[in-house]
Design an enzyme around this catalytic site. Structure first.
Site, PDB file in Angstrom:
ATOM      1  N   HIS A  65      -6.888  10.450   1.852  1.00  0.00           N
ATOM      2  CA  HIS A  65      -8.070  11.034   1.470  1.00  0.00           C
ATOM      3  C   HIS A  65      -9.148  11.066   2.577  1.00  0.00           C
ATOM      4  O   HIS A  65      -9.528   9.863   3.428  1.00  0.00           O
ATOM      5  CB  HIS A  65      -8.561   9.975   0.130  1.00  0.00           C
ATOM      6  CG  HIS A  65     -10.259   9.854  -0.012  1.00  0.00           C
ATOM      7  ND1 HIS A  65     -10.437   9.921  -0.947  1.00  0.00           N
ATOM      8  CD2 HIS A  65     -11.177   9.907   0.632  1.00  0.00           C
ATOM      9  CE1 HIS A  65     -11.826  10.607  -1.403  1.00  0.00           C
ATOM     10  NE2 HIS A  65     -12.377  10.420  -0.265  1.00  0.00           N
ATOM     11  N   HIS A  78      -4.429  10.692 -11.029  1.00  0.00           N
ATOM     12  CA  HIS A  78      -4.975   8.950 -11.406  1.00  0.00           C
ATOM     13  C   HIS A  78      -4.477   9.029 -12.885  1.00  0.00           C
ATOM     14  O   HIS A  78      -4.995  10.063 -13.766  1.00  0.00           O
ATOM     15  CB  HIS A  78      -6.633   8.918 -11.451  1.00  0.00           C
ATOM     16  CG  HIS A  78      -6.917   9.241  -9.463  1.00  0.00           C
ATOM     17  ND1 HIS A  78      -6.829   7.958  -8.408  1.00  0.00           N
ATOM     18  CD2 HIS A  78      -7.003  10.662  -9.022  1.00  0.00           C
ATOM     19  CE1 HIS A  78      -7.172   8.278  -7.806  1.00  0.00           C
ATOM     20  NE2 HIS A  78      -7.425  10.266  -7.494  1.00  0.00           N
ATOM     21  N   LYS A 133      -0.339   5.949   0.594  1.00  0.00           N
ATOM     22  CA  LYS A 133      -2.083   6.697   0.243  1.00  0.00           C
ATOM     23  C   LYS A 133      -2.743   5.770   1.123  1.00  0.00           C
ATOM     24  O   LYS A 133      -2.739   5.086   1.492  1.00  0.00           O
ATOM     25  CB  LYS A 133      -2.194   6.830  -1.523  1.00  0.00           C
ATOM     26  CG  LYS A 133      -3.335   7.656  -1.473  1.00  0.00           C
ATOM     27  CD  LYS A 133      -3.987   8.876  -0.797  1.00  0.00           C
ATOM     28  CE  LYS A 133      -5.152   9.539  -0.877  1.00  0.00           C
ATOM     29  NZ  LYS A 133      -6.319   9.618  -2.680  1.00  0.00           N
ATOM     30  N   HIS A 193      -7.190  16.870  -1.605  1.00  0.00           N
ATOM     31  CA  HIS A 193      -7.961  17.400  -2.067  1.00  0.00           C
ATOM     32  C   HIS A 193      -8.881  17.965  -1.302  1.00  0.00           C
ATOM     33  O   HIS A 193     -10.390  17.755  -1.196  1.00  0.00           O
ATOM     34  CB  HIS A 193      -9.259  16.666  -3.261  1.00  0.00           C
ATOM     35  CG  HIS A 193      -9.343  15.639  -2.670  1.00  0.00           C
ATOM     36  ND1 HIS A 193      -9.805  14.881  -1.776  1.00  0.00           N
ATOM     37  CD2 HIS A 193      -9.212  13.907  -3.597  1.00  0.00           C
ATOM     38  CE1 HIS A 193      -9.707  13.050  -1.883  1.00  0.00           C
ATOM     39  NE2 HIS A 193      -8.833  12.494  -2.787  1.00  0.00           N
ATOM     40  N   ASP A 204      -6.101  15.991  -8.318  1.00  0.00           N
ATOM     41  CA  ASP A 204      -6.616  14.209  -8.773  1.00  0.00           C
ATOM     42  C   ASP A 204      -7.854  14.129 -10.078  1.00  0.00           C
ATOM     43  O   ASP A 204      -9.014  13.975  -9.897  1.00  0.00           O
ATOM     44  CB  ASP A 204      -8.341  14.901  -7.834  1.00  0.00           C
ATOM     45  CG  ASP A 204      -9.025  13.889  -7.095  1.00  0.00           C
ATOM     46  OD1 ASP A 204      -8.151  12.549  -7.386  1.00  0.00           O
ATOM     47  OD2 ASP A 204      -9.606  14.141  -6.749  1.00  0.00           O
ATOM     48  N   HIS A 229      -1.622  15.029  -7.227  1.00  0.00           N
ATOM     49  CA  HIS A 229      -2.352  14.688  -6.867  1.00  0.00           C
ATOM     50  C   HIS A 229      -2.819  14.009  -8.343  1.00  0.00           C
ATOM     51  O   HIS A 229      -4.095  14.711  -9.102  1.00  0.00           O
ATOM     52  CB  HIS A 229      -3.275  14.946  -5.929  1.00  0.00           C
ATOM     53  CG  HIS A 229      -4.156  13.578  -6.147  1.00  0.00           C
ATOM     54  ND1 HIS A 229      -4.948  13.356  -4.121  1.00  0.00           N
ATOM     55  CD2 HIS A 229      -5.281  13.132  -6.667  1.00  0.00           C
ATOM     56  CE1 HIS A 229      -5.962  12.731  -4.132  1.00  0.00           C
ATOM     57  NE2 HIS A 229      -6.053  12.320  -5.642  1.00  0.00           N
TER      58      HIS A 229
HETATM   59 ZN    ZN Z   1      -8.107  11.603  -6.268  1.00  0.00          ZN
END
Ligand code: ZN
Length: 354
Positions: A146, A20, A108, A184, A257, A18
């Site tokens: 999420h 970004h 996602k 997460h 994350d 995970h």
């Molecule tokens: Zn994230």
């Protein structure tokens, strides 16, 4: 078995499930950090505009490798695993196209409004996305979730636990063969659900949720660099996450994350959510595992459970961690501004050697 006398640990090269990376100058500033420690990473699609098509995902993949090359990283030793951003309008054809590309590994789900750049997210999962979910189930591609409700009347700290009841359980009853990664996780409820549920489910756990509880956000004043979404929770939840991550269960694996936001956008009247951990991810995780004497469980969490769940081969290289004092820098360069890493200024006891 306690591992607190361990001074060096060599593990199979880990992956980050995970991540970004953003785009443009931000991407160029951070991508080499991840490639230094990890062989692969699941790349989140919440760009502006979001990555909703295979064509966009492949173009983004090209930009990531280009940026890595420019930053002096080794493009042969790092593979970005691309994802699509699920919307109310994602078609089954798009899912099949993504799967056939061989470069897109997951889709996602952002509930509309849940986090950074999630305005285009899903408004009604089981009402509007059934065709896409059927396609995902058919091709065995995981749905990454999420897991927070966005109902403004629900307390911010309760949004994950309520998501389990309102969204996760109905979703998995409707699509029992769908592979789901609860991203997460931050709560005892989330960890226990993933541990006990039937069928193909797993969860990623970040370093900040293993190392800190919500007091960190308010220690002597507001601490924006400890603010992320889902937000840090109380100590009972942190303990449940540590137990899950270090349990050896194949349902829990590493997902940082890591999310770079310029210092000025974190230290702001309306600061951005996200912690930057790509710089020192394995140092942070090693510290968390070492704190409970479970370094022997780190390799499974970091290097085996993820690829096993995604049905990908495990990596062949290695990464060595040594017990050595490491002062986390106060900030690092980020284009023409700076970035404050998680635990800035703190001393960690582990250092990664690629
Ligand atoms: Zn994230």
């Amino acid at each position: 078995m306690s591992t607190q006398n361990t001074t060096q640990l060599t593990i199979t090269r880990p992956d980050d499930w995970h991540l970004h990376l953003r785009d443009g100058a931000a991407l160029e500033a951070v991508v080499a950090d991840t490639a230094r420690q990890f062989a692969r990473a699941i790349i989140m699609p919440n760009l502006k505009p979001p990555v909703t098509t295979t064509e966009q995902a492949l173009a983004y993949r090209g930009r990531i490798l280009e940026a890595l090359k420019k930053a002096g990283g080794n493009v042969d030793a790092f593979t970005p695993l691309m994802t699509l951003y699920l919307t109310d309008n994602t078609t089954s054809e798009e899912i099949f196209r993504a799967h056939e590309s061989g470069q897109v590994y997951a889709v996602k789900l952002y509930p509309a409004g849940a986090t950074t750049n999630s305005d285009a997210g899903v408004t009604d999962l089981l009402g509007k996305c059934t065709k896409a979910l059927e396609a995902l189930e058919k091709c065995g591609m995981p749905l990454l979730v999420h897991g927070e409700v966005t109902d403004p009347s629900i307390d911010l700290f309760d949004r994950e636990a309520i998501f389990v009841e309102r969204v996760m359980k109905p979703l998995r009853r409707a699509f029992p063969a769908l592979k789901v990664v609860f991203e997460h996780i931050t709560t005892k409820e989330g960890a226990e659900y993933v541990r006990d549920a039937e069928g193909p489910i797993a969860a990623t756990i970040t370093p900040q949720h293993m190392l800190y509880n919500r007091n960190a956000i308010f220690q002597g004043g507001v601490r924006p660099h400890y603010y992320c979404l889902p937000v840090l929770k109380r100590e009972t939840h942190r303990l449940a996450l540590v137990e899950a991550a270090t349990s050896g269960s194949p349902r829990f694996f590493l997902g940082t994350d890591s999310a770079p936001h310029a210092r000025g956008l974190k230290e702001h009247a309306c600061g951005c959510a996200g912690c930057y951990t790509a710089l020192h991810a394995m140092e942070l995780y090693a510290t968390a595992f070492d704190a409970v004497g479970k370094l022997d469980k780190l390799e499974g969490f970091a290097s085996f459970h993820g690829p096993d769940f995604y049905a990908l081969p495990r990596n062949t290289g290695t990464l060595t961690l040594v017990r050595e004092a490491y002062q986390v820098p106060e900030e690092v360069a980020f284009g023409n501004t700076t970035l404050v890493p998680l635990a800035a200024g703190e001393a960690l006891e582990w250092r990664a050697r690629a």
